[in-house]
Design an enzyme around this catalytic site. Structure first.
Site, PDB file in Angstrom:
ATOM      1  N   PRO A  61       0.732  -1.259   0.000  1.00 29.57           N
ATOM      2  CA  PRO A  61       0.000   0.000   0.000  1.00 29.57           C
ATOM      3  C   PRO A  61       0.764   1.315   0.000  1.00 29.57           C
ATOM      4  O   PRO A  61       0.337   2.217  -0.683  1.00 29.57           O
ATOM      5  CB  PRO A  61      -0.873  -0.089   1.244  1.00 29.57           C
ATOM      6  CG  PRO A  61      -0.961  -1.539   1.526  1.00 29.57           C
ATOM      7  CD  PRO A  61       0.346  -2.076   1.119  1.00 29.57           C
ATOM      8  N   GLU A  62       1.839   1.519   0.750  1.00 31.38           N
ATOM      9  CA  GLU A  62       2.401   2.875   0.809  1.00 31.38           C
ATOM     10  C   GLU A  62       3.364   3.132  -0.357  1.00 31.38           C
ATOM     11  O   GLU A  62       3.773   2.208  -1.053  1.00 31.38           O
ATOM     12  CB  GLU A  62       3.080   3.106   2.169  1.00 31.38           C
ATOM     13  CG  GLU A  62       2.078   3.004   3.301  1.00 31.38           C
ATOM     14  CD  GLU A  62       2.608   3.466   4.654  1.00 31.38           C
ATOM     15  OE1 GLU A  62       3.469   4.353   4.701  1.00 31.38           O
ATOM     16  OE2 GLU A  62       2.142   2.924   5.666  1.00 31.38           O
TER      17      GLU A  62
ATOM     18  N   LYS B 121       0.590   6.722  -4.573  1.00 25.40           N
ATOM     19  CA  LYS B 121       0.251   5.312  -4.407  1.00 25.40           C
ATOM     20  C   LYS B 121      -0.471   4.759  -5.623  1.00 25.40           C
ATOM     21  O   LYS B 121      -0.982   3.636  -5.579  1.00 25.40           O
ATOM     22  CB  LYS B 121      -0.604   5.127  -3.151  1.00 25.40           C
ATOM     23  CG  LYS B 121       0.115   5.520  -1.865  1.00 25.40           C
ATOM     24  CD  LYS B 121      -0.829   5.609  -0.683  1.00 25.40           C
ATOM     25  CE  LYS B 121      -0.157   6.272   0.502  1.00 25.40           C
ATOM     26  NZ  LYS B 121      -1.122   6.717   1.511  1.00 25.40           N
TER      27      LYS B 121
ATOM     28  N   GLN C 255      -5.425   0.678  -3.403  1.00 27.06           N
ATOM     29  CA  GLN C 255      -6.059   0.877  -2.100  1.00 27.06           C
ATOM     30  C   GLN C 255      -5.373  -0.023  -1.079  1.00 27.06           C
ATOM     31  O   GLN C 255      -4.152  -0.046  -1.012  1.00 27.06           O
ATOM     32  CB  GLN C 255      -7.557   0.599  -2.199  1.00 27.06           C
ATOM     33  CG  GLN C 255      -8.324   1.842  -2.574  1.00 27.06           C
ATOM     34  CD  GLN C 255      -9.781   1.761  -2.206  1.00 27.06           C
ATOM     35  OE1 GLN C 255     -10.363   0.692  -2.144  1.00 27.06           O
ATOM     36  NE2 GLN C 255     -10.386   2.899  -1.968  1.00 27.06           N
TER      37      GLN C 255
ATOM     38  N   ASN D 104      -0.016   5.232   6.523  1.00 25.32           N
ATOM     39  CA  ASN D 104      -0.264   5.180   7.957  1.00 25.32           C
ATOM     40  C   ASN D 104       0.918   4.642   8.759  1.00 25.32           C
ATOM     41  O   ASN D 104       1.094   5.015   9.914  1.00 25.32           O
ATOM     42  CB  ASN D 104      -1.526   4.356   8.253  1.00 25.32           C
ATOM     43  CG  ASN D 104      -2.162   4.752   9.560  1.00 25.32           C
ATOM     44  OD1 ASN D 104      -2.163   5.929   9.924  1.00 25.32           O
ATOM     45  ND2 ASN D 104      -2.675   3.784  10.295  1.00 25.32           N
TER      46      ASN D 104
ATOM     47  N   ARG E  96      -8.056   5.688  11.692  1.00 23.98           N
ATOM     48  CA  ARG E  96      -6.682   5.215  11.398  1.00 23.98           C
ATOM     49  C   ARG E  96      -5.854   5.235  12.669  1.00 23.98           C
ATOM     50  O   ARG E  96      -5.849   6.206  13.424  1.00 23.98           O
ATOM     51  CB  ARG E  96      -5.999   6.115  10.348  1.00 23.98           C
ATOM     52  CG  ARG E  96      -6.860   6.516   9.178  1.00 23.98           C
ATOM     53  CD  ARG E  96      -7.161   5.445   8.145  1.00 23.98           C
ATOM     54  NE  ARG E  96      -6.109   4.552   7.794  1.00 23.98           N
ATOM     55  CZ  ARG E  96      -5.230   4.739   6.804  1.00 23.98           C
ATOM     56  NH1 ARG E  96      -5.261   5.837   6.097  1.00 23.98           N
ATOM     57  NH2 ARG E  96      -4.327   3.831   6.535  1.00 23.98           N
TER      58      ARG E  96
END
Length: 266
Positions: free
Chosen positions: A2-3, A53, A70, A169, A262
Site C-alpha cells: 500500500p504505501e 500510491k 487501495q 499510515n 486510522r
DNA sequence: TCTTTATGGTGAG
DNA sequence: TCACCCTAAAGAT
C-alpha cells in the site's frame, strides 16, 4: 503493497517486465473497460510510473492504464500466461511475449488518454513524491511552512496526498516519532529544529523503505527488536503496533490513538 | 459462518 | 470528523 515505497517497487518490477515491449494482449475484468482491450493490444509499453500510491502504465499510442491498489490490490509479475493459484480476483492482465503482469483485487482501474492525465482528480492533486530524486529536505521544510499547510495538524497533514504523495499510515507514525514531534502539533507551532527534523525524517524513512524493499524491513531496527525479545513477525516498527511498550528513546509507554479510523502511535 | 480489520480514498456536513 | 466504499484474510462465535 500500500504505501508509496512499496508501490514504487511494484512499478519498477512492472517496468522491467513491460517497458519497450509490445503488449500482445491486455485483459480487463470490468465490462466498461473491455473496449480498451483492442485499443491496447499490440501497443508498446513506454513507461510504468508510480504517482504517489497510484501506478500509471503508459502506452505508445497515448493511452494509459491508471490503477490504485487501495488496501488490497496486488501486482504479480510471472512468466507469460503462468497464472498463480489464488482465490483473488484477476482484474487486469498485460501480457507480452515473455511476461504477464497481473493485477488482483484492485477496484480502482481506469484508462486515460495522455491529455486526460492533468485533469484527473487524484493525479491532479498529488504533492511532491519523496522518492523523486529532485525532492530535498529543504523542499519538505518549505512545504511544511507554506501558508497552505502550516496551520494543519501534522496527524492529518502527513496522510494528505496533496501535501506529500506516497506517505501512509505506517510512515506517518514512524516519521513523527523519528522527528520527535507530537502528532497534534501544527507546523506553525513547531520549533525550527522540529521542522528540520520532520523534513529529514520524512525523506530518510521514505527512501530507506524503498531501498530496504519495504517499510518494515530496516535490518538495524529488526536486530534491535530481536535483541529486546520482540518477535520479528509482529514488531518491525519504532512505535507502530507497540502500544504500551517502552519507547526506544525515553522508555515511556508508546501511546495509541485512533483518528478518523486510522491508528496512530506516538 | 458470522464479524472485524487493514500500509487507502471519497464526499457530506 | 464521520460514514461509507472497496476486497481478502484473520479473528470470533
Amino acid at each position: 503493497m500500500p504505501e508509496g515505497p512499496e508501490i514504487r517497487l511494484a512499478a519498477d518490477e512492472l517496468a522491467s517486465a513491460l517497458v519497450g515491449r509490445p503488449a500482445l494482449e491486455v485483459f480487463f475484468a470490468f465490462a466498461h473497460l473491455k473496449p480498451y482491450e483492442a485499443k491496447l493490444a499490440g501497443e508498446t509499453v513506454t513507461a510504468v510510473e508510480a504517482r504517489g500510491k497510484a501506478i500509471l502504465t503508459r502506452f505508445a499510442n497515448g493511452f494509459n492504464i491508471y490503477s490504485h491498489n487501495q488496501l488490497y490490490g496486488r501486482w504479480l509479475v510471472r512468466d507469460a500466461y503462468d497464472y498463480p493459484e489464488t482465490n483473488r480476483q484477476l482484474r487486469l492482465a498485460i501480457h507480452n511475449r515473455h511476461k504477464s503482469a497481473l493485477l488482483y483485487s484492485a477496484s480502482d482501474i481506469e484508462v486515460l488518454r495522455d491529455d486526460e492525465l492533468a485533469g484527473h482528480p487524484f493525479l491532479n492533486k498529488l504533492g511532491p513524491n519523496l522518492l523523486d530524486e529532485s525532492v530535498t529536505a529543504v523542499d519538505v521544510v518549505e512545504r511544511l511552512l507554506s501558508p497552505r499547510f502550516r496551520q494543519r495538524r501534522l496527524s492529518g497533514l502527513l496522510l494528505d496526498q496533496a501535501f506529500l504523495a506516497g506517505l501512509g499510515n505506517y510512515l506517518r507514525s514512524e516519521i513523527l516519532f523519528m522527528a520527535g514531534v507530537h502528532p497534534s502539533l501544527r507546523p506553525a507551532d513547531c520549533s525550527p529544529e522540529q521542522i528540520q527534523r520532520l523534513g529529514e525524517a520524512a525523506l530518510s524513512l521514505t527512501r530507506q523503505s524503498y531501498q530496504m524493499q519495504g517499510i518494515t524491513n530496516d535490518p538495524a531496527l529488526v536486530e534491535r527488536l530481536r535483541r529486546q525479545g520482540y518477535e520479528r513477525s509482529r514488531y518491525r516498527f519504532r512505535v507502530f503496533n507497540r502500544e504500551g511498550e517502552p519507547c526506544f528513546t525515553c522508555g515511556a509507554p508508546v501511546v495509541k490513538d485512533i483518528i478518523g479510523g486510522r491508528r496512530l502511535y506516538f
